[in-house]
Design a protein around this motif. Structure first.
Motif, PDB file in Angstrom:
ATOM      1  N   CYS A   1      90.563  44.331  27.646  1.00  0.00           N
ATOM      2  CA  CYS A   1      89.737  43.413  26.859  1.00  0.00           C
ATOM      3  C   CYS A   1      88.300  43.917  26.699  1.00  0.00           C
ATOM      4  O   CYS A   1      87.793  44.050  25.586  1.00  0.00           O
TER       5      CYS A   1
ATOM      6  N   THR B   1      84.432  48.298  19.840  1.00  0.00           N
ATOM      7  CA  THR B   1      84.310  47.560  18.584  1.00  0.00           C
ATOM      8  C   THR B   1      82.851  47.291  18.232  1.00  0.00           C
ATOM      9  O   THR B   1      82.426  47.493  17.090  1.00  0.00           O
TER      10      THR B   1
ATOM     11  N   ASN C   1      85.262  35.833  18.984  1.00  0.00           N
ATOM     12  CA  ASN C   1      86.308  36.262  19.922  1.00  0.00           C
ATOM     13  C   ASN C   1      86.967  35.071  20.603  1.00  0.00           C
ATOM     14  O   ASN C   1      86.487  34.603  21.651  1.00  0.00           O
TER      15      ASN C   1
ATOM     16  N   ASP D   1      92.867  42.779  20.482  1.00  0.00           N
ATOM     17  CA  ASP D   1      91.976  43.587  21.322  1.00  0.00           C
ATOM     18  C   ASP D   1      92.731  44.763  21.927  1.00  0.00           C
ATOM     19  O   ASP D   1      92.151  45.805  22.214  1.00  0.00           O
TER      20      ASP D   1
ATOM     21  N   ARG E   1      86.378  45.776  23.452  1.00  0.00           N
ATOM     22  CA  ARG E   1      85.247  45.113  22.805  1.00  0.00           C
ATOM     23  C   ARG E   1      84.025  46.029  22.741  1.00  0.00           C
ATOM     24  O   ARG E   1      83.280  46.007  21.765  1.00  0.00           O
TER      25      ARG E   1
ATOM     26  N   THR F   1      89.263  51.347  16.753  1.00  0.00           N
ATOM     27  CA  THR F   1      88.152  50.399  16.903  1.00  0.00           C
ATOM     28  C   THR F   1      86.800  51.100  16.787  1.00  0.00           C
ATOM     29  O   THR F   1      85.819  50.471  16.392  1.00  0.00           O
TER      30      THR F   1
ATOM     31  N   TYR G   1      80.457  38.029  15.171  1.00  0.00           N
ATOM     32  CA  TYR G   1      81.473  38.533  16.095  1.00  0.00           C
ATOM     33  C   TYR G   1      82.099  37.315  16.760  1.00  0.00           C
ATOM     34  O   TYR G   1      81.437  36.591  17.502  1.00  0.00           O
TER      35      TYR G   1
ATOM     36  N   ASP H   1      92.422  37.389  22.034  1.00  0.00           N
ATOM     37  CA  ASP H   1      92.498  37.835  23.429  1.00  0.00           C
ATOM     38  C   ASP H   1      93.939  37.821  23.922  1.00  0.00           C
ATOM     39  O   ASP H   1      94.510  36.756  24.183  1.00  0.00           O
TER      40      ASP H   1
ATOM     41  N   GLN I   1      88.454  39.016  17.135  1.00  0.00           N
ATOM     42  CA  GLN I   1      89.263  39.776  18.082  1.00  0.00           C
ATOM     43  C   GLN I   1      89.935  38.797  19.040  1.00  0.00           C
ATOM     44  O   GLN I   1      89.311  38.276  19.968  1.00  0.00           O
TER      45      GLN I   1
END
Length: 638
Positions: free
Chosen positions: A161, A168, A306, A405, A165, A444, A304, A109, A107
């Motif tokens: 953001c 997700t 990011n 995101d 998340r 998401t 995960y 940013d 993901q």
């Protein structure tokens, strides 16, 4: 030998044959020695509890609990209590093995929604912002998109953001956050204020967002090793000095991750000591995690990942031009070598970063394009992960999901420019490599159910929990199901105390306590993408009052099921039934009351549903224009 019955207790095996099977020491049901390799020492208290349990009714929980309690006391006296400790069981004993794919969720940013990625008209921050598919400077994004599955109408549940998340990693709307529910209940809010500070992955009371109800934890409980790298944004609203990096790492690992590193616990601007983007650091650690068979064996993994790039809390150009690959939130680190990113030909990380600037300059015929730096940097990180998977022989068996995101053009809003995102999924074993698309509405919140579906983890699996999303696995190869997802699916969008809902082509939002109704499709019933005219430039609320009523009811259905002070109700997908049941043609107008008094009881309105004057009185300014004949007293016309 591990005590079989304590697995029954921990995973709440029900009465009957399943529990009897759980206590079977012959190995016909569960091979405990293989599942719990760290618990291979015989403990006399284990046998005592087991014998006492079998001596009573094997299908009755009460004697088992009594035996377990007695055995625990004896184990404590003998210094063996760790065999009965829940954390010990959770870390060392897995009740099933998994043949599922490796999984990476990435993901970025604040990455822009490029024109080539089918953004909405309001989602393009710079006219003609096109992704380079021909010059070869960024090949790895193209591998994910053009050799995988591209979602043409993907959304984030909330366009910030941290809130994105949360949806997700949990498969739930951000208003479900335990932290948010307590805050909003205490504030007396019927509709939760969904913000970054309130949306955190914490345990609060009986609601266990961190320790139980998230993807990392459920994958961990089902024979996956789990890793996190990059921007977290789900615990604190400010980050302490690097001296507390270990605390941040521990907090994240407590939420189901076997290993967390390369961590930016918050935005870069919140760090006490100066820090900047360092994508090589987190990418190198992620590659090490993929390759670490010594620690984890041959378990599949869930990662995960990011990147902080290109979020403006740090200057990407300054990081690449002047920053050091050794500077991290965890102090000074060694120079990285990452095959597919910082290669031997680069000799060092500074030379690699210069190559990023050179490629950005090459794209613009001699002048540096700063906006391309972050994109090239992320593309290289994707390439390093793909290279590691290919070298390990795991590329085809890895589901790699990349997504924005949120949109940048409408960040922090309910408009399409904020909620619509790019989303690509590369998984050769399932999708091949010829490229495919899906035109249904996805969010998401659907990531969790879908990934678990591909991993073979279902409601009977340990640690499974309720989610708002649904799996699209069965829909992507079924054209009829895809059409249903495109025309009948309803999705909720949340930010602050404002809400919006999209069903098919229609979108209804309440922004600043004002209603907005939009038709997002053209005359052919196709979604309008950039560079088409922005359908959200015109509020059609006054032009289609009957449609507004339907969409309003759908929105209120969602709101009613996500109120912070009520038990969490995960039947939100039933709200689409209000939309699916909409009339195809207007009903005959109702007969007005002959005297100047409100109609008694319910009456039928334009969309065929039954309402009363209390409903009209809740919003008289909007509803009296259409229904004053039936509620003249409520509307002040008597």
């Amino acid at each position: 030998m591990m005590l079989n019955t304590d697995i029954c207790l921990y995973y709440d095996i029900p009465d009957g044959d399943d529990q009897t099977c759980c206590t079977d020491t012959t190995g016909n049901c569960r091979n405990i020695d293989e599942q719990c390799p760290l618990a291979d020492t015989t403990r006399p208290e284990s046998f005592e509890a087991f014998d006492r349990f079998l001596g009573d009714n094997a299908n009755d929980n009460e004697p088992f609990y009594e035996a377990y309690s007695a055995a625990w006391e004896l184990a404590t006296e003998n210094g063996h209590s760790e065999l009965f400790d829940i954390d010990y069981l959770d870390d060392t004993c897995v009740p099933r093995t998994s043949d599922g794919p490796n999984i990476i969720v990435m993901q970025a940013d604040d990455l822009p929604h490029y024109v080539d990625w089918n953004p909405p008209p309001g989602g393009v921050t710079e006219a003609g912002l096109s992704f380079p598919t021909e010059d070869g400077t960024m090949p790895n994004f193209d591998i994910l998109r053009m050799q995988g599955l591209e979602m043409k109408q993907a959304y984030t549940a909330s366009a910030k953001c941290g809130t994105s998340r949360y949806s997700t990693i949990t498969g739930r709307y951000p208003s479900r956050s335990a932290n948010s529910r307590v805050f909003n209940t205490n504030a007396g809010n019927l509709v939760s204020e969904v913000t970054i500070p309130t949306t955190k992955l914490n345990d609060v009371g009986t609601e266990k967002d961190c320790s139980e109800d998230n993807l990392a934890r459920i994958f961990q409980r089902n024979s996956y090793r789990t890793g996190f790298f990059g921007k977290w944004h789900l615990h604190r609203t400010e980050d302490p000095s690097p001296d507390n990096y270990a605390n941040s790492k521990s907090e994240i690992e407590e939420c189901g991750f076997d290993y967390a590193d390369g961590i930016y616990v918050e935005n870069l601007m919140t760090f006490v000591e100066e820090t900047n983007h360092n994508l090589e650091w987190m990418t190198g650690l992620a590659v090490d995690f993929i390759n670490d068979d010594v620690t984890y064996g041959d378990k599949p993994f869930f990662m995960y990942f990011n990147p902080t790039v290109p979020h403006s809390s740090g200057d990407v150009e300054d990081a690449i031009r002047n920053g050091s690959c050794r500077d991290t939130p965890n102090g000074d680190q060694e120079e990285p070598f990452i095959k597919g990113m910082v290669d031997a030909d680069d000799e060092n990380c500074s030379n690699y970063r210069q190559s990023v600037m050179d490629r950005a300059t090459l794209r613009s015929s001699g002048s540096l394009l700063s906006k391309d730096l972050g994109l090239i940097w992320i593309d290289d990180a994707i390439g390093a992960l793909l290279t590691a998977l290919e070298d390990k022989g795991e590329l085809s068996n890895t589901l790699f999901l990349f997504q924005l995101d949120h949109g940048v053009g409408g960040k922090g809003s309910l408009y399409e420019g904020g909620n619509r995102i790019a989303q690509f999924i590369h998984y050769p074993d399932a999708f091949g490599q010829s490229g495919m698309t899906f035109d249904g509405l996805v969010s998401t919140i659907d990531i969790g159910p879908t990934l678990l579906d591909y991993a073979g983890i279902d409601s009977s699996s340990p640690g499974y929990y309720e989610m708002d999303g649904i799996s699209w696995k069965s829909a992507i190869f079924d054209s009829e199901e895809e059409e249903t997802w495109r025309t009948e699916r309803c999705l909720l969008f949340e930010f602050d105390n404002e809400r919006a809902v999209r069903c098919g082509c229609e979108k209804y939002a309440e922004i600043g306590f004002s209603p907005f109704y939009f038709d997002l499709c053209d005359s052919a019933n196709e979604y309008i993408n950039y560079p088409g005219d922005d359908p959200e430039d015109e509020n059609l609320e006054d032009s289609f009052p009957d449609r507004v009523i339907v969409m309003e009811d759908v929105l209120y259905c969602f709101e009613g099921k996500t109120m912070p002070h009520l038990d969490r109700d995960f039947t939100v997908n039933e709200c689409k039934d209000l939309y699916s049941a909409r009339p195809t043609s207007p009903p005959s107008p109702p007969t007005p009351s002959p005297v100047c008094e409100d109609t008694h009881g319910a009456f039928e309105i334009d969309n065929g549903t039954m309402k009363d004057c209390v409903w009209v009185g809740n919003r008289p300014v909007r509803r009296c224009g259409n229904y004053a004949d039936f509620c003249p007293q409520t509307c002040g016309e008597c």
